[in-house]
Design a protein around this motif. Structure first.
Motif, PDB file in Angstrom:
ATOM      1  N   ASN A   1       0.823  -1.218   0.000  1.00  0.00           N
ATOM      2  CA  ASN A   1       0.000   0.000   0.000  1.00  0.00           C
ATOM      3  C   ASN A   1       0.857   1.268   0.000  1.00  0.00           C
ATOM      4  O   ASN A   1       0.441   2.309  -0.494  1.00  0.00           O
ATOM      5  CB  ASN A   1      -0.953   0.001   1.196  1.00  0.00           C
ATOM      6  CG  ASN A   1      -2.140  -0.911   0.961  1.00  0.00           C
ATOM      7  OD1 ASN A   1      -2.972  -0.649   0.100  1.00  0.00           O
ATOM      8  ND2 ASN A   1      -2.201  -2.007   1.683  1.00  0.00           N
TER       9      ASN A   1
ATOM     10  N   CYS B   1      -4.870  -6.749  -1.410  1.00  0.00           N
ATOM     11  CA  CYS B   1      -3.854  -5.698  -1.611  1.00  0.00           C
ATOM     12  C   CYS B   1      -3.027  -5.987  -2.868  1.00  0.00           C
ATOM     13  O   CYS B   1      -2.708  -5.081  -3.628  1.00  0.00           O
ATOM     14  CB  CYS B   1      -2.930  -5.622  -0.398  1.00  0.00           C
ATOM     15  SG  CYS B   1      -3.771  -5.037   1.084  1.00  0.00           S
TER      16      CYS B   1
ATOM     17  N   CYS C   1      -6.973  -3.571   3.771  1.00  0.00           N
ATOM     18  CA  CYS C   1      -6.197  -4.781   4.058  1.00  0.00           C
ATOM     19  C   CYS C   1      -6.974  -5.703   4.993  1.00  0.00           C
ATOM     20  O   CYS C   1      -7.541  -5.268   5.983  1.00  0.00           O
ATOM     21  CB  CYS C   1      -4.877  -4.385   4.693  1.00  0.00           C
ATOM     22  SG  CYS C   1      -3.902  -5.778   5.267  1.00  0.00           S
TER      23      CYS C   1
END
Ligand SMILES: Cc1cc2nc3c(=O)[nH]c(=O)nc-3n(C[C@H](O)[C@H](O)[C@H](O)COP(=O)(O)OP(=O)(O)OC[C@H]3O[C@@H](n4cnc5c(N)ncnc54)[C@H](O)[C@@H]3O)c2cc1C
Lengths: 381, 411
Positions: B70, B306, B336
């Motif tokens: 991320n 993700c 997530c």
């Protein structure tokens, strides 16, 4: 094949994507990374760095001067969206208000969330810092604020948040800690203690870091203002400001949940343009490239600061679609299905460094709805 | 400094672009859940700045990085943050060695082979309380944590390459999960391809390496990468497209191999790799997709892994499933899941894993759909643990819709 392809994930791109999707358009958003909204203060200025009025703004930015009603409509639409997202914005673009920043200086802004309260002229203000948070120095801030507000009494205190950490805390970390009721109660007790030590009996304005809760901002605001018996404000400064992150995260979530398709960590490196009409854009990810086709495109690449424009020795280069630009970086004779939103419209928009949130939202609105029927643009019409 | 560590002081200068804007810090799920992690900015570009051309620094806080990526998605300056944290993990493991537990967890393939061979026993054993108590005490694997089941009739046993010379040809990178735990996903994928007249072969393959990277076993991951690159290139050079049903394997082949292997061969391979839904969407865009899909009147929640989002391809699973008449699919937008591959199996990370998972569980509850769909077997594991909805892979749904359409036709 999408109806609308938005390039950029800043305030401009996210608003354009959400609004286009709201009109039932199949929408994609393509971005190299987060927009500058994540570094911003989270308040939306008219003309950043200036105390300009709406009339001056209308002259400076390329909208037709008779469009005030449409501008107000765009602002109303933005406010309605923030209410829907559970993080309402206040303010009137016709009457900017003074707010205090994380350096203790005062700036005028047009739209701000509930966690930001305009600074009064007089009264007794206390700047509260957290020991674990180096990005917000209460003494320094209080002195600057005192200079700006000579009729005010300004004090500074510093309290520990009191949680062990393996890293240097940011304002967002502090906000997340304040999401917990016990941490808030502990802070209030410590503030009262410090006030008593300093002999401050009644203050009416408390200035905090941009940390008044993340998810639980409303509870934090209530508990602090009731507990202190005074108005409280966040003073946004060094990123990440919770003031801005709340807006960013909510807009992004709204885009995702409403079905906007995100092409993250990619770069638009060109376009298939035929007869001044974009068919698709070339999207690069690591060692792969794909073409993403669409009917309408929104360029929300943020200008020089956002990476959409690059200053070279030969002038300003538009990086995503390789459009020809004028000396200020504004695309000349742009494709007929391309709309410019936010800072991508060239350097004349960012004379003061940044474009300002109000222009971002109004231009995004214009790219989706059109401002006036007589004005070209507005894909929804 | 020994040679091994010198080797890890790798060339990667993207850290110089870091403006310390904290976009990665604000976007990191683990940073949001615990103050014990140093955060991506500090453990990535800042640590690299400290050790570049210097003595390496081993920082234990890197254990909290899940390599979800991320940080990379948020960075406005294109700093390769997760590549930097991958190396920080490798340094840590090189200096400290792997615990037995992490060694086992990162060996998804070996474990898969063995557990599958003794599947009924393994599955029963994993449900036995005394057994789990021993695992918790000895290996620090929390006893409350559910494990995916292993199948005796794994995909290796059931599948045989059949080459019949279709126009498009697919070399299927199955991945450990669909191979040993969920052969039904692999079988559904093959069916979907066959409904589109596309032949599928299974090249020789090893674990993609993602679980190894997450546990700092960079050298082993590199070996696996080199093996897979050579094996898959044999096919792409004959005109095959490489397709994955696991989004972590997909990310490895498309992106991670470029940084951990970095050879021209890795680049050549990356250009031929597709996620299964992405592949079908490409077929559709070219007018080649069989759209003979039977209606399925269902309301479904989609959980985006993700490593799917990190592939920068939109949301192809939703694009494809939306082609099924009557099918209503909504993105949960849950972020997530908190399982994060091997991370959520570790006792000392379990609390964080659960904290992250609760956000996801809440969004599943709020949507209240008929079931949940996700591509990732590990996300499914967390969904199974924290929600009471069934979890399916997009290929299972598509295969069902195609099959029903065929039945309807023959009736
Ligand atoms: C430190 C700071 C403080 C600020 N404070 C304020 C404030 O107090 N008040 C205010 O009103 N405004 C403020 N701003 C400005 C504001 O946040 C934005 O800069 C402005 O709204 C412009 O937004 P944008 O959406 O046009 O562009 P940006 O936010 O810059 O977004 C550009 C997007 O385009 C993407 N992009 C660029 N090129 C490509 C490409 N080739 N392919 C794919 N994607 C691409 C980027 O990844 C990014 O997602 C501040 C900005 C900064 C940096």
């Amino acid at each position: 094949m999408y109806d609308v392809v938005v390039i950029g994930q800043g305030l401009s791109g996210m608003l354009a994507a959400i609004w286009a999707r709201g009109e039932g358009k199949r929408t994609a958003m393509i971005m190299s990374g987060a927009g500058k909204i994540m570094q911003s203060t989270g308040v939306l200025d008219l003309i950043p760095g200036s105390r300009g009025t709406l009339d001056e703004w209308m002259k400076q930015y390329p909208f037709h001067s008779e469009n005030k009603a449409d501008v107000l409509q765009a602002v109303a639409k933005f406010k309605a969206l923030t209410r829907e997202l559970g993080y309402p914005y206040n303010g009137d673009v016709r009457e900017p208000v003074p707010v205090v920043t994380g350096s203790g200086h005062i700036k005028e802004t047009a739209l701000y969330p509930d966690t930001v309260t305009p600074v009064p002229d007089r009264g007794h203000a206390v700047v509260v810092g957290f020991q674990e948070l180096p990005d917000f120095q209460p003494l320094f801030i209080s002195k600057n604020l005192q200079k700006e507000r000579p009729l005010m009494t300004v004090d500074a205190i510093r309290i520990p948040l009191g949680e062990d950490s393996q890293r240097v805390l940011t304002q967002l970390d502090a906000a997340r800690l304040l999401d917990q009721k016990e941490v808030r109660a502990r802070c209030l007790r410590r503030i009262s203690g410090q006030l008593a030590d300093k002999g401050i009996s009644q203050a009416d304005f408390f200035v905090f870091p941009s940390s008044l809760g993340n998810e639980a901002w409303a509870q934090t605001l209530k508990q602090f203002s009731e507990g202190l018996g005074a108005r409280v404000t966040e003073a946004p400064g060094m990123p990440p400001n919770a003031t801005a992150i709340r807006l960013n995260d909510r807009l992004k979530l709204k885009a995702i949940r409403s079905g906007v398709r995100l092409y993250a960590d990619t770069t638009v490196t060109g376009a298939d343009i035929e007869k001044n009409h974009i068919r698709s854009v070339r999207v690069r990810m690591a060692n792969r490239a794909t073409d993403v086709a669409g009917r309408q495109f929104v360029l929300a690449t943020g200008g020089i600061l956002g990476g959409g424009l690059e200053v070279t020795p030969d002038g300003i280069r538009e990086t995503a679609l390789h459009l020809n630009t004028d000396g200020d970086g504004r695309p000349m004779n742009p494709p007929d299905n391309l709309f410019l939103a936010g800072a991508s419209g060239g350097r004349q928009l960012t004379r003061h460094g940044i474009v300002g949130g109000v222009y971002s939202l109004v231009s995004s609105y214009a790219s989706v709805f059109g401002l006036r029927k007589t004005v070209a643009g507005g894909m929804a019409k | 400094m020994n040679d091994a560590l010198l080797d890890l002081n790798m060339f990667e200068d993207s850290y110089e672009k870091c403006l310390k804007c904290n976009a990665c810090v604000a976007s990191c799920p683990v940073t949001g859940a615990t103050l014990d992690f140093g955060g991506p900015k500090h453990m990535g570009p800042e640590l690299k700045r400290l050790i570049d051309n210097q003595q390496v620094i081993d920082d234990k806080r890197i254990e909290y990085c899940t390599l979800c990526g991320n940080c990379d998605l948020s960075c406005p300056e294109d700093v390769h943050i997760s590549t930097l944290t991958t190396y920080a993990k490798a340094i840590h493991t090189e200096k400290h060695g792997s615990s037995f537990r992490d060694f086992v967890l990162s060996n998804a393939e070996l474990v898969g082979k063995m557990a599958s061979a003794f599947a009924p026993v393994t599955n029963t054993a994993m449900k036995m309380k005394p057994m789990r108590q021993v695992m918790e005490t000895v290996m620090r694997i929390p006893k409350e944590r559910k494990f995916p089941k292993y199948k005796f009739k794994n995909f290796n046993r059931s599948f045989a390459n059949k080459v019949h010379g279709s126009k498009r040809k697919v070399a299927y990178f199955v991945g450990c999960y669909a191979m040993y735990n969920a052969p039904e996903v692999a079988e559904s994928f093959v069916k979907v391809m066959n409904f589109n007249g596309i032949e599928v072969v299974k090249p020789r393959q090893k674990c993609c390496g993602v679980p190894m990277l997450a546990n700092g076993r960079l050298k082993q991951a590199r070996k696996n990468a080199a093996f897979n690159i050579d094996s898959l290139l044999e096919y792409t050079r004959k005109g095959y497209d490489v397709v994955t049903t696991c989004t972590s394997c997909g990310l490895a082949l498309k992106k991670e191999y470029l940084s951990i292997d970095g050879s021209d061969k890795a680049k050549e391979l990356a250009a031929h790799v597709y996620d299964a839904d992405e592949y079908l969407r490409m077929l559709k865009d070219n007018g080649e997709l069989n759209t003979h899909l039977a209606p399925m009147k269902q309301k479904v929640g989609y959980h985006a892994p993700c490593h799917m989002r990190a592939q920068g391809m939109g949301t192809p699973a939703m694009d494809i499933l939306e082609l099924i008449p009557g099918f209503n699919i909504y993105d949960l937008g849950a972020g997530c899941c908190g399982q994060c591959g091997t991370f959520g199996f570790k006792k000392e990370k379990y609390g964080i894993s659960m904290k992250l998972g609760r956000t996801m569980a809440e969004s599943v509850k709020n949507l209240d759909a008929d079931y949940t769909v996700t591509e990732c077997g590990m996300c499914k594991n967390q969904l199974d643990q924290l929600t009471d909805k069934e979890v399916r892979h997009p290929m299972q749904i598509l295969a069902e819709s195609y099959e029903r359409a065929k039945q309807l036709q023959t009736v």
